[in-house]
Design an enzyme around this catalytic site. Structure first.
Site, PDB file in Angstrom:
ATOM      1  N   GLU B  49       0.810  -1.235   0.000  1.00 31.61           N
ATOM      2  CA  GLU B  49       0.000   0.000   0.000  1.00 31.61           C
ATOM      3  C   GLU B  49       0.840   1.280   0.000  1.00 31.61           C
ATOM      4  O   GLU B  49       0.452   2.272   0.604  1.00 31.61           O
ATOM      5  CB  GLU B  49      -0.998   0.002   1.170  1.00 31.61           C
ATOM      6  CG  GLU B  49      -2.113  -1.018   0.981  1.00 31.61           C
ATOM      7  CD  GLU B  49      -3.451  -0.565   1.565  1.00 31.61           C
ATOM      8  OE1 GLU B  49      -3.678   0.649   1.696  1.00 31.61           O
ATOM      9  OE2 GLU B  49      -4.268  -1.458   1.868  1.00 31.61           O
ATOM     10  N   HIS B 272      -2.365  -1.274  10.022  1.00 27.59           N
ATOM     11  CA  HIS B 272      -1.883  -2.647  10.239  1.00 27.59           C
ATOM     12  C   HIS B 272      -0.658  -2.599  11.156  1.00 27.59           C
ATOM     13  O   HIS B 272       0.042  -1.588  11.208  1.00 27.59           O
ATOM     14  CB  HIS B 272      -1.441  -3.277   8.914  1.00 27.59           C
ATOM     15  CG  HIS B 272      -2.576  -3.691   8.026  1.00 27.59           C
ATOM     16  ND1 HIS B 272      -2.833  -4.980   7.691  1.00 27.59           N
ATOM     17  CD2 HIS B 272      -3.535  -2.952   7.411  1.00 27.59           C
ATOM     18  CE1 HIS B 272      -3.886  -5.046   6.897  1.00 27.59           C
ATOM     19  NE2 HIS B 272      -4.335  -3.824   6.702  1.00 27.59           N
TER      20      HIS B 272
END
Lengths: 443, 443
Positions: B49, B272
């Site tokens: 990402e 995360h």
């Protein structure tokens, strides 16, 4: 080097030109192809342009006895067109779709809809593991102004990457297909130099077929001679390539092509000629590794590395040309989109401002208003889709260019490991005209 | 098995949640990530990402000293988001784009635009060759009604194919990334069983991190607790997996995750948690191969094969569910398109027939006429694009299903080579309770 342990493998590759209802005599030709394959019983049959799964299935039924193992690779809108039939068990398959493959709006060329790819099948030939690849690259419609060249170069780049990275465990590697590249075209040199694959036409002991191994010939009744110009006799764009491994040596004993016609039939199998190669696999016997031969090997390895650096650099240049084109196309799409938007605003302003400010009767003719609005929306939608498409194209080209830059750096690093090997020559040697290099830098 | 020749490799994996302007505190978090990577000096850093190339480039500048080698994988419209930083030379890279990755019209989920892929980098760690993979699979937005499950299963299938086929020449294989799958999800079992990759969380000698190794936790301030339900504490969906080779053994000495916050900073690196694994590579020492151990090995190999057959069969069932969905969606698109066309004909008929037959004044209000025509065209265009899209989806699903069927056949063939190994169990093991196996011996 005669060896009683040798294994013979006969491979056929054919672009079937199987567009239902469009390709001439399609059902009859498939029947002829099926009969021939049944009769000839090649070990491995690599077909391209089998666009309809129905045709694949009917071939599969026909070849159930001669070739009990087969696989059809699915991809894109109408499939990849790739099929493989084998006498030997296929125990694994894998498909890699090329990141670039023409443009969807070039519908008359149709390549984009085909979802071009390279299919891999892993076969057991006795105790040997054979990695067999079948592919079909983007067609070349105009050699002088080949707008698809960057796409084809990226496809060749991805093809060599795929083969190099997936064949480490193989005893023998075979690639067959319609590469749509002449023998000394950039993509072909890139593929052969980087993977070490050898061209069966150049390696064969015996050859029987068209002049210069041509596979798209003027004598084929399905070929328009005009389209072949300036190559009035034909071109060689279909190949069977192969290489062995540290364990196995591979030799090409014979090779043949069809010659534009089939005896006792009114027309040939396809617009392309079929290729057959007879390969002999032999357990590798280590040769002497004296100091002289080692030093010679080093020299030749350095030379080949230098050549590879040149080829990858050339490919990078071609990809950069493609990048430039894609950038300008994307810019054009963006500009047209902005103009469409401006037109829409202008229209809305003209239509609404009098109503807002004056309250007078609508001066804008209604028909023109709606037609113009529809036009603006059509422009906006089209340019938006094109912008997205060109962005994807740009990313793929940039990705390939990055990988090529990294590869050149890594190859040059390796080259520095050969300090004595032809220092001037090795750093930047001009590529030779037609040297079938079989160097595998991974080894 | 202490070995003085061991090599230690520290690997980090982090989903950076790097959507410019949308992800919270994006620039500050990148600065924190850069500082941490600079300080910690992991051997290999696998990021997901990293949606903007600018962010990659600024990280690259910051890490120029600690991680001189790096690669950013480009794909799709906005990139793959995958990046790798390394202390060791990267000498080759390769990108595989998954054939399925959500739907472009689900723009709010955005996965399609990301061009999800698996990137491979080949590193030299001393004299060893390490194949390092980084990937990010399609997100799971609703676990109960996960319409993307077939896509994610196909991605897991292609991921295991890619790793299996490209890692034959590697001494050590490392995969890091956000798999968007729980530890015992189908795709995860498929990946681990087929490739032999081991989960560093399960293998580690020491662990320091979140409970159960979770990587998406309720305590992270960027996480909405509602979205995690029914898993109120969190889930484990990021992994570092590894395996050795015939030449090298790999052990995981320690593993850690961040715990939802970073000391001396107001917020964590990402939504995360970051994973770090300490791997120890040791030259493989052959163990005794007595008859007993050989027979035990055979038994365990047969058991594993039987389990793999079950898992692939389960995956096939899931892909078939996806096929069914795609078929019905394509049918709906087709039907809607036909209705749009019928509406257009009807409108044209109503508008033109009175004019043709009666010559009377136009009875159809112009505004409605144009609006309706525009609507018809919009329906036709949309359904045409959807039809093309669903056809591509169908081909990909069918392709994966074909490959799975072939793989099951091949695995069963292998299983027959173990005649003594748990005959009942191995040949047809009843599926476990939570394992809805749908064994389909089509071959």
């Amino acid at each position: 080097m005669a060896n009683t342990d040798s294994v013979n493998v006969r491979v056929l590759s054919l672009n079937c030109w199987g567009i239902r209802y469009l390709s001439k005599h399609c059902p009859q030709r498939y029947a002829m192809i099926g009969d021939m394959l049944c009769r000839e019983e090649h070990d491995i049959v690599l077909l391209q342009e089998v666009w309809s799964e129905k045709d694949y299935l009917s071939l599969k039924r026909k070849l159930a006895c001669s070739h009990p193992h087969s696989h059809y690779f699915k991809s894109g809108v109408i499939g990849s067109g790739l099929a493989i039939f084998s006498k030997h068990r296929i125990h694994d398959t894998f498909l890699f779709r090329y990141s670039l493959n023409g443009y969807p709006y070039m519908a008359h060329h149709g390549d984009w809809f085909g979802g071009k790819a390279v299919g891999m099948a892993i076969l057991n030939i006795g105790s040997l593991t054979a990695n067999v690849y079948v592919t079909h690259l983007h067609a070349e419609y105009c050699r002088d102004k080949d707008s698809y060249l960057p796409h084809r170069v990226v496809q060749a780049w991805e093809l060599q990457q795929f083969i190099r990275h997936t064949s480490a465990g193989a005893d023998v590697v075979i690639l067959g297909g319609d590469l749509n590249m002449h023998p000394e075209d950039l993509g072909n040199r890139l593929l052969r130099s980087y993977t070490g694959l050898r061209d069966s036409y150049l390696e064969t002991a015996k050859f029987d077929g068209c002049e210069d191994g041509m596979t798209l010939i003027a004598d084929n009744p399905f070929i328009s001679k005009k389209e072949l110009l300036p190559f009035d006799k034909g071109i060689r764009i279909d190949y069977i390539l192969f290489k062995g491994s540290s364990k196995m040596d591979v030799y090409c004993d014979f090779m043949s092509t069809t010659k534009g016609s089939v005896p006792d039939h009114p027309f040939p199998y396809s617009d392309h000629e079929a290729l057959t190669a007879g390969l002999r696999l032999e357990t590798h016997t280590t040769t002497e590794t004296g100091r002289d031969s080692q030093s010679k090997n080093k020299d030749s390895a350095a030379g080949k590395l230098a050549e590879l650096v040149d080829i990858v650099t050339e490919a990078r240049t071609e990809v950069k040309v493609g990048l430039h084109c894609a950038q300008s196309m994307r810019y054009t799409a963006k500009r047209t989109g902005v103009m469409g938007l401006a037109l829409l605003f202008l229209e809305v302003a003209i239509a609404t401002v009098p109503w807002l400010a004056l309250g007078a009767e609508q001066p804008f003719p209604r028909t023109s208003f709606y037609l113009l609005a529809a036009l603006c929306f059509a422009i906006l939608l089209t340019t938006f889709l094109l912008y997205i498409f060109y962005t994807i194209e740009l990313k793929s080209l940039q990705g390939a260019e990055d990988q090529m830059r990294l590869a050149v750096g890594s190859l040059q690093e390796k080259l520095r490991g050969f300090p004595l090997a032809q220092p001037h020559n090795a750093q930047r040697r001009p590529p030779k005209a037609h040297e079938p290099s079989a160097f595998d830098p991974e080894e």
